[in-house]
Design a protein around this motif. Structure first.
Motif: not given
Length: 329
Positions: A30-38
């Motif tokens: 979830d943390t990396l998916a959130e970062a990859r929204h940017h």
């Protein structure tokens, strides 16, 4: 100082008591998916260093929260084809330093990316990346920032930055994404272990005297900073022990090691009271990859192998990443 930890034969069998959180994998996915929204927004600007043997680029990319993270990309002068890539993470308190300071890996024929560590860079190497995220009460240093919650913990941001650093470095046309290694000393070694567990297609990792491993033992076996920051924090926050170690479980190098598959070259020093050898062996013994080795330096403290370990890496890494492009021509 003299040896203070377990005998070497016991170190080779030692297992950490650190317990992996049940939602560890989901937390990081979830943390990396959130970062990859940017958007990664990786940018590379050529800089003049006065050196003739390497070409250097001032790098910027979007890390955790889309925050801009700095780095250096250094390649052999005149390189035109993609090169095997070495991504390096820096020790505690240091930043990326000055552009001319990174010569080892490019001189060996590799592309070399050095990540700046957010909020650090005023200890022994200068840094250029602020940490705009705040946290609750913390002790001096970085180890207890946001430690009351995994979501706000400082190293959630740093480890995410590190994964994004690999992605940014791989986006440059002079790097071969299929031949990527991560390296680092101390804190950089701990970050390397995290990246090894979070980036499944790395070819090799080389964590030297790694920090951020086996927190339950590390926080009690040594009086040295940075691990002692946890004890200083708990001396004031006397009812927070359970939550503190619950948070640290999401960031323990032992748990990332258990997910690593890349070839791995560790190092430890038997007189190291900063990153005690049992904490390093805890990660090494948990490491899941079949191709792993640990160099042991009997009479050394946290300097570990120093240039001797660099020489070992220079012999070990090319065999894993393949010959550099300039040697293939």
């Amino acid at each position: 100082m003299a040896e203070f930890d377990l005998p070497l034969e016991e170190l080779r069998e030692y297992r950490s008591a650190s317990v992996e959180p049940a939602d560890f994998d989901r937390f990081w996915a979830d943390t990396l998916a959130e970062a990859r929204h940017h958007d990664l927004d990786a940018r590379f600007e050529a800089v003049s260093t006065g050196l003739t043997t390497v070409d250097t680029y001032d790098a910027t990319f979007a890390g955790f929260g889309g925050h801009p993270i700095k780095g250096w990309l250094v390649v052999p002068a005149g390189a035109r084809e993609p090169l095997p890539l070495v991504v390096e993470f820096i020790g505690y308190g240091g930043g990326r330093g000055l552009a001319h300071a990174h010569l080892l890996w490019a001189s060996a024929g590799f592309a070399h990316f050095v990540m700046d560590t957010r909020g650090q860079g005023s200890g022994w190497l200068t840094g250029d990346t602020p940490d705009p995220a705040g946290s609750g009460p913390a002790g001096p240093g970085f180890l207890t920032r946001g430690i009351d919650d995994p979501d706000t913990y400082y190293y959630r941001r740093v480890f995410t930055d590190a994964v994004r650093a690999v992605e940014a470095a791989r986006s440059h046309p002079l790097t071969d994404a299929s031949r990527t290694a991560a390296v680092g000393i101390s804190q950089g070694g701990g970050i390397t272990l995290a990246v090894g567990g979070l980036v499944p297609d790395l070819v090799a990792i080389a964590p030297d005297v790694p920090f951020l491993c086996d927190f339950p033992r590390a926080a009690t076996i040594t009086d040295q900073l940075p691990y002692r920051e946890v004890g200083h924090y708990l001396a004031s926050h006397r009812r927070s022990k359970e939550q503190v170690f619950a948070t640290l479980g999401y960031f323990d190098g032992v748990h990332f090691a258990a997910k690593g598959r890349a070839a791995a070259l560790f190092s430890t020093a038997l007189e190291d009271d900063v990153c005690p050898p049992s904490t390093v062996f805890a990660a090494y013994n948990a490491y899941a990859g079949d191709d792993k080795h640990i160099e042991v330096y009997d009479f050394n403290n946290h300097e570990g192998g120093g240039p001797f370990q660099q020489a070992t890496q220079l012999g070990w890494l090319p065999a894993r990443l393949g010959a550099a492009a300039r040697r293939e021509s």
